[in-house]
Design a protein around this motif. Structure first.
Motif, PDB file in Angstrom:
ATOM      1  N   ILE A   1       0.828  -1.153   0.021  1.00  0.00           N
ATOM      2  CA  ILE A   1      -0.012  -0.077  -0.113  1.00  0.00           C
ATOM      3  C   ILE A   1       0.719   1.173  -0.025  1.00  0.00           C
ATOM      4  O   ILE A   1       0.384   2.177  -0.890  1.00  0.00           O
ATOM      5  N   LEU A   2       1.903   1.249   0.753  1.00  0.00           N
ATOM      6  CA  LEU A   2       2.883   2.436   0.857  1.00  0.00           C
ATOM      7  C   LEU A   2       3.587   2.494  -0.668  1.00  0.00           C
ATOM      8  O   LEU A   2       3.532   3.701  -0.757  1.00  0.00           O
ATOM      9  N   GLU A   3       3.916   1.466  -0.905  1.00  0.00           N
ATOM     10  CA  GLU A   3       4.768   1.728  -2.111  1.00  0.00           C
ATOM     11  C   GLU A   3       3.666   2.162  -3.327  1.00  0.00           C
ATOM     12  O   GLU A   3       4.185   3.346  -4.117  1.00  0.00           O
ATOM     13  N   ALA A   4       2.607   1.858  -3.391  1.00  0.00           N
ATOM     14  CA  ALA A   4       1.551   2.403  -4.490  1.00  0.00           C
ATOM     15  C   ALA A   4       1.311   3.871  -4.200  1.00  0.00           C
ATOM     16  O   ALA A   4       1.323   4.470  -5.065  1.00  0.00           O
ATOM     17  N   GLU A   5       1.144   4.185  -2.601  1.00  0.00           N
ATOM     18  CA  GLU A   5       1.038   5.580  -2.607  1.00  0.00           C
ATOM     19  C   GLU A   5       2.246   6.409  -3.029  1.00  0.00           C
ATOM     20  O   GLU A   5       2.163   7.655  -3.643  1.00  0.00           O
ATOM     21  N   PHE A   6       3.473   5.896  -2.714  1.00  0.00           N
ATOM     22  CA  PHE A   6       4.689   6.468  -2.945  1.00  0.00           C
ATOM     23  C   PHE A   6       4.915   6.751  -4.459  1.00  0.00           C
ATOM     24  O   PHE A   6       5.280   7.897  -4.862  1.00  0.00           O
ATOM     25  N   LYS A   7       4.339   5.701  -5.213  1.00  0.00           N
ATOM     26  CA  LYS A   7       4.593   6.299  -6.866  1.00  0.00           C
ATOM     27  C   LYS A   7       3.671   7.400  -7.101  1.00  0.00           C
ATOM     28  O   LYS A   7       4.011   7.940  -8.257  1.00  0.00           O
ATOM     29  N   LYS A   8       2.660   7.793  -6.282  1.00  0.00           N
ATOM     30  CA  LYS A   8       1.952   9.081  -6.627  1.00  0.00           C
ATOM     31  C   LYS A   8       2.599  10.300  -6.037  1.00  0.00           C
ATOM     32  O   LYS A   8       1.621  11.232  -5.963  1.00  0.00           O
ATOM     33  N   LEU A   9       3.768  10.376  -5.507  1.00  0.00           N
ATOM     34  CA  LEU A   9       4.149  11.338  -4.488  1.00  0.00           C
ATOM     35  C   LEU A   9       3.920  12.693  -5.260  1.00  0.00           C
ATOM     36  O   LEU A   9       3.574  13.583  -4.443  1.00  0.00           O
ATOM     37  N   GLU A  10       4.483  13.060  -6.337  1.00  0.00           N
ATOM     38  CA  GLU A  10       4.530  14.113  -6.599  1.00  0.00           C
ATOM     39  C   GLU A  10       3.051  14.717  -7.252  1.00  0.00           C
ATOM     40  O   GLU A  10       3.116  15.755  -7.693  1.00  0.00           O
ATOM     41  N   THR A  11       2.084  13.774  -7.335  1.00  0.00           N
ATOM     42  CA  THR A  11       0.797  14.177  -7.632  1.00  0.00           C
ATOM     43  C   THR A  11       0.117  14.634  -6.603  1.00  0.00           C
ATOM     44  O   THR A  11      -1.185  14.910  -6.884  1.00  0.00           O
ATOM     45  N   LYS A  12       0.309  14.514  -5.314  1.00  0.00           N
ATOM     46  CA  LYS A  12      -0.348  14.680  -4.026  1.00  0.00           C
ATOM     47  C   LYS A  12      -0.071  16.064  -3.629  1.00  0.00           C
ATOM     48  O   LYS A  12       0.793  16.795  -3.756  1.00  0.00           O
ATOM     49  N   ILE A  13      -1.382  16.457  -2.823  1.00  0.00           N
ATOM     50  CA  ILE A  13      -1.338  17.817  -2.052  1.00  0.00           C
ATOM     51  C   ILE A  13      -1.035  17.278  -0.699  1.00  0.00           C
ATOM     52  O   ILE A  13      -1.728  16.811  -0.021  1.00  0.00           O
TER      53      ILE A  13
END
Length: 428
Positions: free
Chosen positions: A34-46
């Motif tokens: 789950i954390l890896e999946a979230e990390f891949k979206k790091l630059e798209t997050k607010i």
């Protein structure tokens, strides 16, 4: 989408609850996935303002003072006045676009789930029903685009610009006060004017920011190759880790390194020239900065954004942090600030003391990026290779008034002596 869905647990939250009930071995594996999946979206997050920088004393660098954009500060009592202005902005935006409010709102409603996923703090968005969240994105997006537009109604111009002062210029670039770029893109399809026409179309095509603050940083760092997470540049310096923490502006002047203001407009343009310079001088070039209430806030929040999304260290993901740290290094005393003003590197209505306190306070909490190590490493090399010449230059620099006075006296004495000799010869 079910507009009447109750506040509850979303798909991601449901998955997390299921994971928590598994045996430890399976739980560890799935939590990591789950954390890896979230990390891949790091630059798209607010993101939320990073904990490591929350020690910064000025609360106004984090919490908006006039308008809440997005869920993180929505509903704060001191921001409620702007909610009525948002409705007026939505009316104006839709009217100018030639579309009904319902048509524009429905477009935002269709992307509300995707927009919700852009916020890194899941707890902050969990309290909004689907329709409530879509309405917030719709109103906040219309407000932001109307504020950015050159032309707006007299009512909006007064309430958004004339009566708010610089606080709006702070609020729209706060890290915790951002809207997903996809919301702004969706709204701009209805617009008949280019609210962001000041931004190069080429840059927008080559880089899709997560939000407006990300676009500001991208623009001020010179565009391509300067986005967070980029690899280190090729011009690695062999003394990258050797840096000085005591090279103030006055000290650099003493050892023969001249401070100059770059003619570039982006903060990535930091350089030290120590070769092919007149004996024994070097040159440190930095982008000039006009420091006021809102540009100070921009610097802090761009540095906070870097801390949230950079994935390598040290790397050019910390460009703004390097720039702030270099200026802070140059400031030990108010005299150093005066020197930076004289060189047109820092200009401000702040006092020298206020400028000094700002940079010293902020820099204590920042990581030192690749550019900082590169610049300070070259300064250290300059010091080591020119010890004798630096000593001579420092003596001349610190004693030039005395030397000038002595030379003036000597020239006067020589003149008097010559006059006496001439008079004696005449008498003979």
């Amino acid at each position: 989408m079910n507009n009447t869905s109750c506040i509850g647990v979303g798909a991601e939250e449901s998955k997390a609850l299921v994971v928590d009930m598994l045996p430890i071995q399976e739980r560890v594996r799935m939590k990591n996935e789950i954390l890896e999946a979230e990390f891949k979206k790091l630059e798209t997050k607010i993101h939320r303002f990073p904990p490591g920088l929350r020690a910064i004393e000025n609360h106004r660098h984090i919490v908006p003072s006039f308008v809440a954009l997005g869920p993180y500060h929505h509903g704060l009592p001191h921001l409620r006045h702007a909610e009525d202005v948002k409705h007026a902005a939505a009316h104006y935006f839709c009217d100018q676009s030639g579309h009904t409010v319902q048509q524009v709102y429905d477009k935002i409603l269709s992307i509300a789930d995707e927009a919700r996923s852009c916020y890194d703090d899941k707890d902050a968005v969990a309290g909004f029903r689907d329709a409530e969240f879509a309405e917030m994105m719709f109103l906040d997006g219309c407000f932001l685009l109307c504020y950015a537009a050159y032309e707006k109604s007299d009512l909006l111009y007064n309430r958004m610009t004339l009566s708010t002062g610089p606080c709006m210029l702070r609020d729209v670039f706060l890290l915790e006060n951002q809207l997903p770029w996809l919301v702004l893109e969706a709204l701009m399809t209805f617009s008949t004017v280019s609210e962001f026409e000041r931004v190069s179309v080429d840059r927008l095509l080559s880089y899709r920011p997560a939000h407006l603050l990300g676009l500001l940083r991208y623009y001020l760092c010179g565009g391509s190759g300067m986005i967070p997470g980029d690899a280190e540049p090729d011009d690695k310096h062999e003394n990258l880790q050797l840096f000085s923490l005591s090279s103030s502006a006055i000290e650099l002047a003493e050892i023969g390194i001249e401070l100059t203001a770059s003619d570039r407009t982006w903060f990535a343009d930091m350089s030290v020239q120590t070769d092919h310079q007149p004996f024994p001088f070097g040159q440190l070039s930095l982008t000039p900065l006009f420091l006021n209430d809102f540009t100070a806030c921009w610097l802090v929040n761009m540095a906070a954004y870097e801390a949230c999304v950079s994935t390598k260290y040290p790397s050019d993901g910390f460009l703004i942090s390097s720039y702030i740290s270099l200026l802070a290094m140059l400031m030990d005393k108010e005299e150093d600030v005066h020197e930076l003003r004289a060189k047109h590197i820092v200009q401000s209505f702040f006092s020298n003391q206020q400028v000094l306190v700002f940079f010293k306070d902020i820099s204590r909490h920042l990581r030192l990026g690749h550019r900082y190590f590169l610049i300070t490493g070259k300064i250290e090399e300059f010091k080591r290779q020119r010890r004798v010449r630096i000593a001579l230059h420092r003596f001349l620099y610190n004693n030039y008034k005395i030397i000038f006075t002595l030379l003036s006296i000597a020239s006067v004495l020589v003149g008097i002596f010559r006059s006496l000799m001439s008079l004696k010869q005449h008498q003979q």
